[in-house]
Design a protein around this motif. Structure first.
Motif, PDB file in Angstrom:
ATOM      1  N   LYS A   1       0.662  -1.712   0.274  1.00  0.00           N
ATOM      2  CA  LYS A   1       0.052   0.114  -0.298  1.00  0.00           C
ATOM      3  C   LYS A   1       0.438   1.344   0.272  1.00  0.00           C
ATOM      4  O   LYS A   1       1.798   0.878   0.738  1.00  0.00           O
ATOM      5  CB  LYS A   1      -0.807  -0.045   1.534  1.00  0.00           C
ATOM      6  CG  LYS A   1      -1.893  -0.986   1.637  1.00  0.00           C
ATOM      7  CD  LYS A   1      -2.838  -0.674   0.109  1.00  0.00           C
ATOM      8  CE  LYS A   1      -3.763  -2.377   0.447  1.00  0.00           C
ATOM      9  NZ  LYS A   1      -4.559  -2.107  -0.775  1.00  0.00           N
TER      10      LYS A   1
ATOM     11  N   PRO B   1      -2.372   5.340   1.667  1.00  0.00           N
ATOM     12  CA  PRO B   1      -2.799   4.023   1.471  1.00  0.00           C
ATOM     13  C   PRO B   1      -4.239   2.844   0.623  1.00  0.00           C
ATOM     14  O   PRO B   1      -3.885   1.797   0.843  1.00  0.00           O
ATOM     15  CB  PRO B   1      -2.911   3.973   2.851  1.00  0.00           C
ATOM     16  CG  PRO B   1      -2.403   5.406   3.549  1.00  0.00           C
ATOM     17  CD  PRO B   1      -2.881   6.061   1.998  1.00  0.00           C
TER      18      PRO B   1
ATOM     19  N   THR C   1      -2.492   0.628  -4.610  1.00  0.00           N
ATOM     20  CA  THR C   1      -0.834   0.154  -4.177  1.00  0.00           C
ATOM     21  C   THR C   1       0.361   0.809  -4.953  1.00  0.00           C
ATOM     22  O   THR C   1       0.271   2.118  -5.864  1.00  0.00           O
ATOM     23  CB  THR C   1      -0.725  -1.287  -5.248  1.00  0.00           C
ATOM     24  OG1 THR C   1      -0.988  -0.992  -6.188  1.00  0.00           O
ATOM     25  CG2 THR C   1      -2.300  -2.590  -4.222  1.00  0.00           C
TER      26      THR C   1
END
Length: 298
Positions: free
Chosen positions: A249, A254, A257
């Motif tokens: 992440k 977050p 990816t």
């Protein structure tokens, strides 16, 4: 075999496990430290330990980027005081500059800095500064664009952690963000295909044993097919997402990816280097009483 207090302390430092759990793990594995880590993990008493967490070497990492090539070098010293020394910093910077034209560590040692080889220059610096120093390693990346980041910087391009990221495509600012992400998360590889198969197999063995033990202790055990076809693959997928750069992440966002962040920025990550001072070096520790006694004896 007899388990020493030093072994128990080392395992506790590595895993955060309790003293009795650490001692039991070492007893069960005949003092094998890595097997003890795995034993604790199967019991849910520890996270994966990284050898890099046990380092104690001092020195600096130097990074430099010119065009589509970036290099990182590590020069170790005995104390952190030397890392703050202007002469030492100048030395590391000159060696990093020489690395731009060197293909590997041996070539770098033979390269010239100020009329002398890097190896001879380092030897002379040892005599001048009065402390042992070692040119330990170098690494490089190449790409259409290369970004760099230094964490805990002692000076421009010098610090405790150096990161390089090679990109395919024009870097409009994502490169440094990716480098900062790598400094923070220390991924083991770029993607699953680049990960050491031995690491994957060891993790699979740990997760398999852990799942089987949990299932055996459950009041509602699951069929073996569910364990092997769903639970273990699911845990391995999570592991790979945590240790591969592209699967992690993105720390800046977050919700996506790293792979998606790079794609959104119009670039492809083709390689990276993360070099931290002292990785894999374990410094002998003496107890305080012994150290004082040694000083008193002159």
């Amino acid at each position: 075999m007899a388990i020493t207090a030093a072994q128990v302390k080392e395992l506790r430092d590595m895993t955060g496990a309790g003293m009795m759990d650490a001692k039991k793990a070492l007893t069960e594995t005949d003092g094998d430290m890595e097997a003890a880590v795995d034993w604790l993990r199967t019991k849910g008493l520890a996270k994966a330990a990284k050898k890099a967490d046990r380092v104690a070497a001092e020195g600096l990492v130097g990074v430099m980027v010119k065009g589509g090539r970036g290099v990182a070098v590590e020069v170790n010293s005995e104390t952190d005081f030397v890392a703050k020394n202007a002469d030492f910093q100048a030395l590391v910077r000159s060696i990093t500059d020489a690395a731009m034209a060197a293909g590997d560590l041996d070539a770098l040692k033979a390269a010239h800095v100020g009329g002398k080889t890097v190896e001879d220059t380092l030897t002379a610096a040892i005599a001048t500064i009065g402390e042992n120093m070692t040119l330990r390693r170098m690494a490089s990346v190449e790409g259409e664009s290369v970004a760099a980041y230094v964490h805990n910087a002692a000076a421009d391009g010098l610090g405790k952690i150096g990161v390089l990221v090679a990109l395919k495509g024009a870097d409009a600012g994502i490169g440094k963000q990716l480098a900062m992400h790598i400094a923070a998360t220390a991924p083991m590889s770029l993607g699953e295909a680049d990960l050491d198969p031995a690491i994957v197999e060891r993790e699979r063995e740990v997760q398999t044993q852990k799942a089987l033990e949990e299932n055996a202790e459950s009041s509602k055990p699951k069929p073996d097919a569910v364990i092997h076809n769903n639970i273990i693959p699911g845990r391995m997928k999570k592991f790979l997402e945590e240790v591969t750069l592209l699967g992690q992440k993105f720390v800046m966002n977050p919700d996506i990816t790293v792979a998606q962040a790079a794609k959104d920025a119009g670039v492809e990550i083709t390689g990276f280097v993360r070099m931290a001072v002292g990785e894999g070096i374990e410094k002998k520790e003496e107890d305080f009483a012994a150290e004082v006694a040694k000083v008193a004896q002159g």
